[in-house]
Scaffold this motif. Sequence first.
Motif, PDB file in Angstrom:
ATOM      1  N   SER A 182      35.824  40.946  33.949  1.00 16.18           N
ATOM      2  CA  SER A 182      35.726  42.328  34.428  1.00 16.18           C
ATOM      3  C   SER A 182      36.990  42.773  35.153  1.00 16.18           C
ATOM      4  O   SER A 182      37.142  43.951  35.464  1.00 16.18           O
ATOM      5  N   GLU A 183      37.904  41.855  35.419  1.00 14.85           N
ATOM      6  CA  GLU A 183      39.129  42.189  36.150  1.00 14.85           C
ATOM      7  C   GLU A 183      40.243  42.686  35.242  1.00 14.85           C
ATOM      8  O   GLU A 183      41.322  43.017  35.706  1.00 14.85           O
ATOM      9  N   GLY A 184      40.002  42.721  33.948  1.00 14.90           N
ATOM     10  CA  GLY A 184      40.999  43.223  33.013  1.00 14.90           C
ATOM     11  C   GLY A 184      41.776  42.112  32.336  1.00 14.90           C
ATOM     12  O   GLY A 184      41.801  40.973  32.787  1.00 14.90           O
ATOM     13  N   GLN A 185      42.418  42.471  31.242  1.00 14.80           N
ATOM     14  CA  GLN A 185      43.127  41.499  30.412  1.00 14.80           C
ATOM     15  C   GLN A 185      44.265  40.802  31.158  1.00 14.80           C
ATOM     16  O   GLN A 185      44.405  39.588  31.080  1.00 14.80           O
ATOM     17  N   ASP A 186      45.083  41.566  31.877  1.00 10.01           N
ATOM     18  CA  ASP A 186      46.228  40.960  32.569  1.00 10.01           C
ATOM     19  C   ASP A 186      45.778  39.911  33.584  1.00 10.01           C
ATOM     20  O   ASP A 186      46.343  38.817  33.654  1.00 10.01           O
ATOM     21  N   SER A 187      44.767  40.245  34.374  1.00  3.60           N
ATOM     22  CA  SER A 187      44.270  39.309  35.373  1.00  3.60           C
ATOM     23  C   SER A 187      43.651  38.081  34.722  1.00  3.60           C
ATOM     24  O   SER A 187      43.859  36.954  35.180  1.00  3.60           O
ATOM     25  N   ALA A 188      42.901  38.303  33.647  1.00  3.86           N
ATOM     26  CA  ALA A 188      42.266  37.183  32.951  1.00  3.86           C
ATOM     27  C   ALA A 188      43.323  36.263  32.346  1.00  3.86           C
ATOM     28  O   ALA A 188      43.232  35.038  32.460  1.00  3.86           O
ATOM     29  N   GLU A 189      44.337  36.835  31.719  1.00  4.85           N
ATOM     30  CA  GLU A 189      45.399  36.023  31.122  1.00  4.85           C
ATOM     31  C   GLU A 189      46.157  35.241  32.186  1.00  4.85           C
ATOM     32  O   GLU A 189      46.469  34.061  31.995  1.00  4.85           O
ATOM     33  N   ALA A 190      46.452  35.859  33.312  1.00  5.61           N
ATOM     34  CA  ALA A 190      47.166  35.184  34.395  1.00  5.61           C
ATOM     35  C   ALA A 190      46.339  34.020  34.943  1.00  5.61           C
ATOM     36  O   ALA A 190      46.873  32.936  35.208  1.00  5.61           O
ATOM     37  N   ALA A 191      45.032  34.235  35.098  1.00  4.37           N
ATOM     38  CA  ALA A 191      44.170  33.186  35.618  1.00  4.37           C
ATOM     39  C   ALA A 191      44.053  32.015  34.644  1.00  4.37           C
ATOM     40  O   ALA A 191      44.084  30.849  35.041  1.00  4.37           O
ATOM     41  N   SER A 204      33.050  36.968  36.008  1.00  5.55           N
ATOM     42  CA  SER A 204      33.682  37.999  36.831  1.00  5.55           C
ATOM     43  C   SER A 204      35.155  38.166  36.476  1.00  5.55           C
ATOM     44  O   SER A 204      35.726  39.238  36.660  1.00  5.55           O
ATOM     45  N   LEU A 205      35.771  37.114  35.944  1.00  4.53           N
ATOM     46  CA  LEU A 205      37.168  37.184  35.543  1.00  4.53           C
ATOM     47  C   LEU A 205      37.370  38.208  34.435  1.00  4.53           C
ATOM     48  O   LEU A 205      38.360  38.934  34.419  1.00  4.53           O
TER      49      LEU A 205
END
Length: 64
Positions: free
Chosen positions: A19-28, A16-17
Amino acid sequence: WLSGNQQPLRVTLDPSLLSEGQDSAEAAVFAALQSAYERSTATMKERMQELTGGLDLNLPGMGG
């Protein structure tokens, strides 16, 4: 996951991470790396205290 020497061992991403987009995935991923590093260094400090009987040796590189 990091080893006791902060060597990266494995990364697992929740689908699911992605699908949240690159910025959100990188931050996580960055937050997870920071958390793993903090836990690894804290565990290493605890183990060193056990080995030294709680002596504060202030060894170089140990952050003591």
